[in-house]
Design a protein around this motif. Sequence first.
Motif, PDB file in Angstrom:
ATOM      1  N   TRP A  11       0.850  -1.181   0.000  1.00 40.27           N
ATOM      2  CA  TRP A  11       0.000   0.000   0.000  1.00 40.27           C
ATOM      3  C   TRP A  11       0.882   1.226   0.000  1.00 40.27           C
ATOM      4  O   TRP A  11       1.814   1.328   0.785  1.00 40.27           O
ATOM      5  CB  TRP A  11      -0.888   0.013   1.247  1.00 40.27           C
ATOM      6  CG  TRP A  11      -1.714   1.237   1.382  1.00 40.27           C
ATOM      7  CD1 TRP A  11      -2.886   1.509   0.749  1.00 40.27           C
ATOM      8  CD2 TRP A  11      -1.442   2.383   2.192  1.00 40.27           C
ATOM      9  NE1 TRP A  11      -3.362   2.741   1.117  1.00 40.27           N
ATOM     10  CE2 TRP A  11      -2.483   3.308   2.021  1.00 40.27           C
ATOM     11  CE3 TRP A  11      -0.412   2.719   3.060  1.00 40.27           C
ATOM     12  CZ2 TRP A  11      -2.530   4.531   2.653  1.00 40.27           C
ATOM     13  CZ3 TRP A  11      -0.457   3.946   3.699  1.00 40.27           C
ATOM     14  CH2 TRP A  11      -1.519   4.829   3.493  1.00 40.27           C
ATOM     15  N   TYR A  12       0.594   2.130  -0.918  1.00 41.77           N
ATOM     16  CA  TYR A  12       1.302   3.404  -0.932  1.00 41.77           C
ATOM     17  C   TYR A  12       0.389   4.424  -1.594  1.00 41.77           C
ATOM     18  O   TYR A  12      -0.086   4.194  -2.714  1.00 41.77           O
ATOM     19  CB  TYR A  12       2.628   3.308  -1.697  1.00 41.77           C
ATOM     20  CG  TYR A  12       3.394   4.608  -1.678  1.00 41.77           C
ATOM     21  CD1 TYR A  12       4.144   4.971  -0.562  1.00 41.77           C
ATOM     22  CD2 TYR A  12       3.324   5.487  -2.742  1.00 41.77           C
ATOM     23  CE1 TYR A  12       4.823   6.177  -0.529  1.00 41.77           C
ATOM     24  CE2 TYR A  12       3.998   6.691  -2.715  1.00 41.77           C
ATOM     25  CZ  TYR A  12       4.746   7.036  -1.608  1.00 41.77           C
ATOM     26  OH  TYR A  12       5.408   8.235  -1.564  1.00 41.77           O
ATOM     27  N   ASP A  13       0.141   5.511  -0.920  1.00 38.33           N
ATOM     28  CA  ASP A  13      -0.642   6.613  -1.476  1.00 38.33           C
ATOM     29  C   ASP A  13      -1.990   6.144  -2.021  1.00 38.33           C
ATOM     30  O   ASP A  13      -2.412   6.532  -3.104  1.00 38.33           O
ATOM     31  CB  ASP A  13       0.176   7.324  -2.554  1.00 38.33           C
ATOM     32  CG  ASP A  13      -0.337   8.727  -2.830  1.00 38.33           C
ATOM     33  OD1 ASP A  13      -1.033   9.285  -1.963  1.00 38.33           O
ATOM     34  OD2 ASP A  13      -0.063   9.255  -3.924  1.00 38.33           O
ATOM     35  N   ASP A  14      -2.656   5.259  -1.269  1.00 43.17           N
ATOM     36  CA  ASP A  14      -3.988   4.748  -1.602  1.00 43.17           C
ATOM     37  C   ASP A  14      -3.983   3.801  -2.815  1.00 43.17           C
ATOM     38  O   ASP A  14      -5.018   3.523  -3.400  1.00 43.17           O
ATOM     39  CB  ASP A  14      -4.975   5.893  -1.823  1.00 43.17           C
ATOM     40  CG  ASP A  14      -6.424   5.447  -1.708  1.00 43.17           C
ATOM     41  OD1 ASP A  14      -6.699   4.507  -0.927  1.00 43.17           O
ATOM     42  OD2 ASP A  14      -7.278   6.031  -2.390  1.00 43.17           O
ATOM     43  N   ILE A  15      -2.825   3.313  -3.206  1.00 45.29           N
ATOM     44  CA  ILE A  15      -2.714   2.344  -4.295  1.00 45.29           C
ATOM     45  C   ILE A  15      -2.404   1.000  -3.651  1.00 45.29           C
ATOM     46  O   ILE A  15      -1.390   0.847  -2.975  1.00 45.29           O
ATOM     47  CB  ILE A  15      -1.596   2.730  -5.299  1.00 45.29           C
ATOM     48  CG1 ILE A  15      -1.806   4.157  -5.823  1.00 45.29           C
ATOM     49  CG2 ILE A  15      -1.524   1.722  -6.428  1.00 45.29           C
ATOM     50  CD1 ILE A  15      -3.119   4.410  -6.546  1.00 45.29           C
ATOM     51  N   LEU A  16      -3.288   0.025  -3.855  1.00 46.08           N
ATOM     52  CA  LEU A  16      -3.193  -1.255  -3.158  1.00 46.08           C
ATOM     53  C   LEU A  16      -2.831  -2.420  -4.062  1.00 46.08           C
ATOM     54  O   LEU A  16      -3.244  -2.475  -5.212  1.00 46.08           O
ATOM     55  CB  LEU A  16      -4.539  -1.604  -2.509  1.00 46.08           C
ATOM     56  CG  LEU A  16      -5.079  -0.680  -1.436  1.00 46.08           C
ATOM     57  CD1 LEU A  16      -6.466  -1.125  -1.036  1.00 46.08           C
ATOM     58  CD2 LEU A  16      -4.169  -0.666  -0.247  1.00 46.08           C
ATOM     59  N   GLY A  39     -11.821   9.228  -7.198  1.00 44.05           N
ATOM     60  CA  GLY A  39     -11.323   8.212  -6.272  1.00 44.05           C
ATOM     61  C   GLY A  39     -11.538   6.789  -6.762  1.00 44.05           C
ATOM     62  O   GLY A  39     -11.123   5.837  -6.116  1.00 44.05           O
ATOM     63  N   GLU A  40     -12.156   6.642  -7.927  1.00 41.86           N
ATOM     64  CA  GLU A  40     -12.402   5.311  -8.467  1.00 41.86           C
ATOM     65  C   GLU A  40     -11.102   4.693  -8.973  1.00 41.86           C
ATOM     66  O   GLU A  40     -10.265   5.383  -9.555  1.00 41.86           O
ATOM     67  CB  GLU A  40     -13.408   5.410  -9.623  1.00 41.86           C
ATOM     68  CG  GLU A  40     -14.348   4.279  -9.666  1.00 41.86           C
ATOM     69  CD  GLU A  40     -15.499   4.548 -10.614  1.00 41.86           C
ATOM     70  OE1 GLU A  40     -16.603   4.116 -10.281  1.00 41.86           O
ATOM     71  OE2 GLU A  40     -15.307   5.170 -11.668  1.00 41.86           O
ATOM     72  N   THR A  91     -13.748   0.062  -8.683  1.00 38.20           N
ATOM     73  CA  THR A  91     -14.352   0.332  -7.380  1.00 38.20           C
ATOM     74  C   THR A  91     -13.647   1.509  -6.725  1.00 38.20           C
ATOM     75  O   THR A  91     -12.522   1.847  -7.095  1.00 38.20           O
ATOM     76  CB  THR A  91     -14.288  -0.903  -6.461  1.00 38.20           C
ATOM     77  OG1 THR A  91     -15.008  -0.648  -5.261  1.00 38.20           O
ATOM     78  CG2 THR A  91     -12.868  -1.301  -6.139  1.00 38.20           C
ATOM     79  N   LYS A  92     -14.293   2.100  -5.731  1.00 34.34           N
ATOM     80  CA  LYS A  92     -13.659   3.182  -4.969  1.00 34.34           C
ATOM     81  C   LYS A  92     -12.842   2.632  -3.813  1.00 34.34           C
ATOM     82  O   LYS A  92     -11.873   3.238  -3.393  1.00 34.34           O
ATOM     83  CB  LYS A  92     -14.700   4.165  -4.454  1.00 34.34           C
ATOM     84  CG  LYS A  92     -15.226   5.060  -5.546  1.00 34.34           C
ATOM     85  CD  LYS A  92     -16.030   6.191  -4.977  1.00 34.34           C
ATOM     86  CE  LYS A  92     -16.469   7.098  -6.114  1.00 34.34           C
ATOM     87  NZ  LYS A  92     -17.139   8.285  -5.630  1.00 34.34           N
TER      88      LYS A  92
END
Length: 129
Positions: A11-16, A39-40, A91-92
């Motif tokens: 996980w980094y900067d909301d990237i999973l 945010g999608e 997905t968000k």
Amino acid sequence: MIIAELHILDWYDDILTSLVSLENDTYIFNCIQKNFVSGEKIYYCIKIDENSCKQIRSIIKKGNFTDKDWNIMSQTFEKNNKNNHVFLSKTKSLAVGSEIVLNKANSSDIIQIKFPSDISVLYTGIGYQ
């Protein structure tokens, strides 16, 4: 499909990058595109076999991943990165109990990803809107 289990691999900067169990199958979800306004996110999802799932779960239990662990996950991803195992999902957010829709990817959508992913360049050109 409902997310039954979710393990975040990276996980980094909301990237999973995650190991996700949906009903009877397990997938590696890797975020390949994010709309920073809405945010999608679009996830590149690889269905993995039971042995690969057990191997990755044992890596998760260890905690901190070594280069060898990341290589094992990359090899698992590569081994299962075939037309009938590749899906895309928009997905968000990912959360246990959330509903996820998987859409079969076209053979032209298949891309190579090595872990841990370099998020400085999110992949574009995927044929999923």
